[in-house]
Scaffold this active site. Sequence first.
Site, PDB file in Angstrom:
ATOM      1  CB  CYS A 102       8.993   0.651  -8.404  1.00 61.66           C
ATOM      2  SG  CYS A 102       9.298   1.532  -6.861  1.00 61.66           S
ATOM      3  CB  CYS A 199       4.161  -1.756  -1.711  1.00 59.48           C
ATOM      4  SG  CYS A 199       4.576  -0.346  -2.782  1.00 59.48           S
TER       5      CYS A 199
END
Length: 359
Positions: A102, A199
């Site tokens: 990411c 997350c």
Amino acid sequence: MAEREKIVIGMSGGVDSSVAAWLLKEQGYDVIGVTMETWDGEATGEEGTCGLSAVSDAGRVADVLGIPHYTVDFRKEFRENVIETFMREYESGRTPNPCVVCNRKVKWEALLEKAEELGAGLVATGHYARILRLPNGRYALERAVNAAKDQTYALYRLTQDQLARTRMPLGAYSKDRVREMAEQAGLPVAHKPDSQEICFIPDQDYAAFIGRLRGSLPPEGDFVNLEGEKLGRHKGIVHYTVGQRKGLGIAFGIPMFVREIRSETNEVVLGTGDQVFSRTVFCRELSYMAEPGFSEPRRVWAKIRYSHKGAWATVRMLGEDLAECLFDEPVRAVTPGQAIVFYDGDLVLGGGTIIKSRD
């Protein structure tokens, strides 16, 4: 500075990126906040910590700071680059680190693209790390002053161009000091809890998450020992990771751990505690930071996971994109799919993705 330099900061709605934005403004930058919508709970009903609430919290902080704030929809890119890779790796018997992917493929590319659109030459984040320009002209990361919060491990794949255009103002501070500054600045997220390890999976049940998105999970298979003898049945390889002891659903009278996951035969190999240590680690997808590469065997301090304190090892190249890392002493639970990151003191030399290990 005579003319304020424009900088775009990624704002997650948490205390770290919020304080980073405040610090940059205090330093005289023309700060612009950008929040990336990456995951809104599509198909799972669970938003996690990188969805719409993050956008709302970041917007409130921007209002307090008096800076413009934009939202960029990167849910498609996040799904393709992070979520799909995460699921595919687990289904292949590996344990990925989605933050590494990411950071390089979504966060930095999104920030730099938005910065160019807004006429800014720099980007910033709330990571705990420091960026250095070395005598050899290269840019590299240096561990944060607060070792307990250091995030260089998950940032080792950032490119030279990305590093050259990035600022990380929290590298010199402790988390307690960051919260104090948040209170000092009157930021509404001063006491907001830290985000979860991953997350987009707030309950950290990776197998259930994959099952909800895929509609099914890999089938049951056999637990085997190192000699290939069947020990029992497992509930599907996505439920396991190397080094795992709890949740095996089978009793042996002695502690047993996951030693290896063989997706090609749908087997989970179990071993005793002393059988989950390895000295030799092989890695690929190599990235270099402080140096352009290793032409000769290189002594390094190597970390095989975020929580690993590190250990001495020697790295040597076996091919253009294949390296062998020989540890001085065996390390526990070397996990294919995880990153191995090489350090020289506090300086990040580079790293790669673990593909296998041996005793």
